[in-house]
Design an enzyme around this catalytic site. Structure first.
Site, PDB file in Angstrom:
ATOM      1  N   GLU A 354       0.834  -1.202   0.000  1.00  0.00           N
ATOM      2  CA  GLU A 354       0.000   0.000   0.000  1.00  0.00           C
ATOM      3  C   GLU A 354       0.871   1.254   0.000  1.00  0.00           C
ATOM      4  O   GLU A 354       0.479   2.293  -0.535  1.00  0.00           O
ATOM      5  CB  GLU A 354      -0.943   0.000   1.208  1.00  0.00           C
ATOM      6  N   HIS A 385       6.967 -27.213   2.922  1.00  0.00           N
ATOM      7  CA  HIS A 385       6.154 -28.274   2.322  1.00  0.00           C
ATOM      8  C   HIS A 385       5.090 -27.688   1.406  1.00  0.00           C
ATOM      9  O   HIS A 385       4.118 -28.366   1.066  1.00  0.00           O
ATOM     10  CB  HIS A 385       5.520 -29.116   3.427  1.00  0.00           C
ATOM     11  N   LYS A 513     -12.956   2.369  -3.135  1.00  0.00           N
ATOM     12  CA  LYS A 513     -14.073   2.704  -2.244  1.00  0.00           C
ATOM     13  C   LYS A 513     -15.194   3.402  -3.015  1.00  0.00           C
ATOM     14  O   LYS A 513     -16.380   3.094  -2.839  1.00  0.00           O
ATOM     15  CB  LYS A 513     -13.585   3.610  -1.110  1.00  0.00           C
TER      16      LYS A 513
END
EC number: 5.3.1.9
Length: 548
Positions: A354, A385, A513
């Site tokens: 960000e 793994h 937004k």
């Protein structure tokens, strides 16, 4: 600032990259028996071993020159003095003030002593936390509080959640802290099933008290409270807020004394040190929260005062630039070998991506080079793994930070020795790899036939020469966790300064937004969507059909 590609040090690094093209890290160790000692430095309870990097003394000298030429020294002074280094929003950047030493009495910003406000907020937090833990704060039926649900998103969620989890061994008895962020109703529904409305307090964290996800979850929490025995007049006993919009929080039902301030000079991803960290303080107590702040302050002082050649954030930041811009690395992995730190990569992911996911220079021109990498990772040894295969034999260069304590909070048998051994072996394997000759001999020793050796050996070759840093600390404590996060905050700032971008705005988030609100309004109405692209129209239609 113009493009860093025009800087003398950048051009020298471009030439130097060619000089280093055929140099292996193994040869660097062979040439200098003291390499490990030279390439290790310490600060704020952490030791950084950066010897396993594709870098020699000339590399590091040029990277230091690059940082200086890019103006990092003045940028650091600007941040610590309260200058408006967030140029697009005309704001100071003062998360460092949230953890300033008690010996420092003033830091004036735009005529206001911000340290006085910070100290007053800490005292307010302390009173709140004390009342919860000593039983003075009671719910609407007179029972003690047993649970706190923190509702926020982004920096109001990730940082506090990660730190509370990292400090699990320090949690106080009596109150459990839960976190809700996602607007997916499954998140809050699951948390509400765990708690009793008579004994639960909600902390709503939103600077504007208008963040869509947070306010939706806050309303859902209040509705649940009111439908399970509580009344509107009882809301103030069960809801507190961290917000700069006092009026909206009061209108929601909160008492003004239980509304904690936020400031424009602290960005969300840097805010866990403020009242946004209230859930952390509730979980581990104010004593440990102060230790967290002190650890971060120690790293701040190291960053502010230490020569770049020995400065952890500068070393890590410039090495990152070396790989991103001169070796075409597109990602960076964080692998903590500590179970309680397993979620830390997610916080650093937000912090870094960000901050430095930008394509515009401070002067308004477009960048001419890559900026922020993709940050990812997870807990060791689990990752061995899962995705370590790509680190060892994949086609992309992925620099790695290994983070590991020397001692565990839960010493069981040989567990920690095995964990530590795995961490070191991974960094070693990334560096040394396995040659074709070694693979062939390994197969012969295992009894493979010549044909099998010829067929299989190429698949077992690991090129090595993959860079990594190792960060060591004695034990994960509030202070070392604070210092670690501050280290990555400053590392991010170092890189943003070199790239000439603003690490403290987030206009891409803001666009999302705005568009999210527009799409929502279209989903719940019969508006004309013909001006939208065909894909979005079809997806809206699918949603409406499913709701019919």
């Amino acid at each position: 600032m113009s493009s860093p590609t025009k800087l003398t040090a950048w051009q020298k690094l471009t030439e130097h990259k060619q000089e280093m093209a055929s140099v292996s890290m193994k040869s660097l160790f062979e040439a200098d028996p003291k390499r490990a000692e030279k390439y290790t430095t310490q600060a704020a309870g952490w030791t950084l071993d950066y010897a396993k990097n594709r870098a020699n003394e000339k590399t590091l000298s040029l990277l230091t020159d690059l940082a200086k030429e890019a103006g990092l020294e003045s940028a650091i002074k600007g941040m610590f003095s309260g200058a408006h280094i967030n140029n697009t929003e005309d704001r100071s950047v003062l998360h460092i003030a949230l953890r300033a030493s008690q010996a420092q009495e003033t830091l004036m910003v735009d005529g206001v002593n911000v340290l006085a406000e910070v100290r007053a907020t800490l005292k307010q937090m302390e009173a709140f936390v004390t009342q919860l833990h000593n039983g003075e704060w009671k719910g609407y039926t007179g029972k003690r509080i047993t649970d706190v649900i923190s509702i926020g998103i982004g920096g109001s969620y990730l940082g506090p959640k990660v730190v509370a989890e990292a400090l699990t061994p320090y949690k106080k008895d009596g109150i459990k802290v839960h976190f809700v962020a996602n607007i997916d109703g499954s998140d809050i529904t699951g948390k509400l099933k765990l708690v009793n409305p008579e004994t639960t307090v909600f902390v709503i964290s939103s600077k504007t008290f208008g963040t869509l996800e947070t306010l939706s979850n806050a309303n859902a929490a209040r509705d649940w409270f009111l439908s399970n025995g509580g009344s509107q007049s009882d809301v103030s006993k069960h809801f507190a807020a961290v917000s700069s919009n006092v009026k909206k929080a009061v209108d929601f039902g909160m008492a003004e004394e239980n509304i904690f301030p936020m400031w424009d000079w602290v960005g969300g991803r840097y805010s866990l040190w403020s009242a946004i960290g209230l859930p952390v303080a509730i979980a581990v107590g104010m004593d440990n929260f102060y230790e967290l702040l002190d650890g971060a302050h120690q790293m701040d002082e190291h960053f502010r005062t230490t020569p770049f050649e020995e400065n952890l954030p500068v070393i890590m930041g410039t090495l990152g630039v070396w790989y991103i811009n001169f070796h075409n690395a597109q990602t960076h992995a964080l692998i903590p070998y500590d179970h309680y730190l397993r979620a830390m990569p997610a916080h650093i992911q937000q912090l870094d991506m960000e901050s430095n996911g930008k394509s515009t220079l401070l002067n308004g021109d477009g960048v001419e080079t890559d900026t922020g990498p993709i940050i990812w990772g997870g807990a060791g040894t689990n990752g061995q793994h899962a995705y370590h295969q790509l680190l060892h034999q994949g086609t992309r260069l992925v620099p790695v930070d290994f983070i590991v304590p020397l001692a565990s909070h839960n010493p069981i048998g040989e567990h920690h020795a095995q964990l530590f051994a795995n961490c070191l072996s991974q960094s070693q394997a990334l560096m040394v790899g396995k040659t074709l000759e070694q693979a062939q001999q390994e197969l012969r020793d295992a009894g493979a036939s010549p044909d099998q050796v010829e067929a299989i050996a190429p698949h077992k070759v690991i090129k090595g020469n993959r860079p990594s840093n190792t960060l060591l600390t004695d034990k994960m404590t509030p202070a070392t966790v604070g210092a670690l996060i501050a280290l990555y905050e400053h590392r991010t700032f170092v890189q943003g300064t070199i790239w000439g971008i603003n690490s403290f705005d987030q206009w891409g988030v803001e666009l999302g937004k705005v568009l999210g609100t527009d799409i929502y309004n279209r989903l719940v109405s019969d508006s004309d969507n013909s001006a939208l692209d065909a894909s979005t129209q079809a997806l809206i239609k699918a949603f409406k059909k499913a709701q019919a």
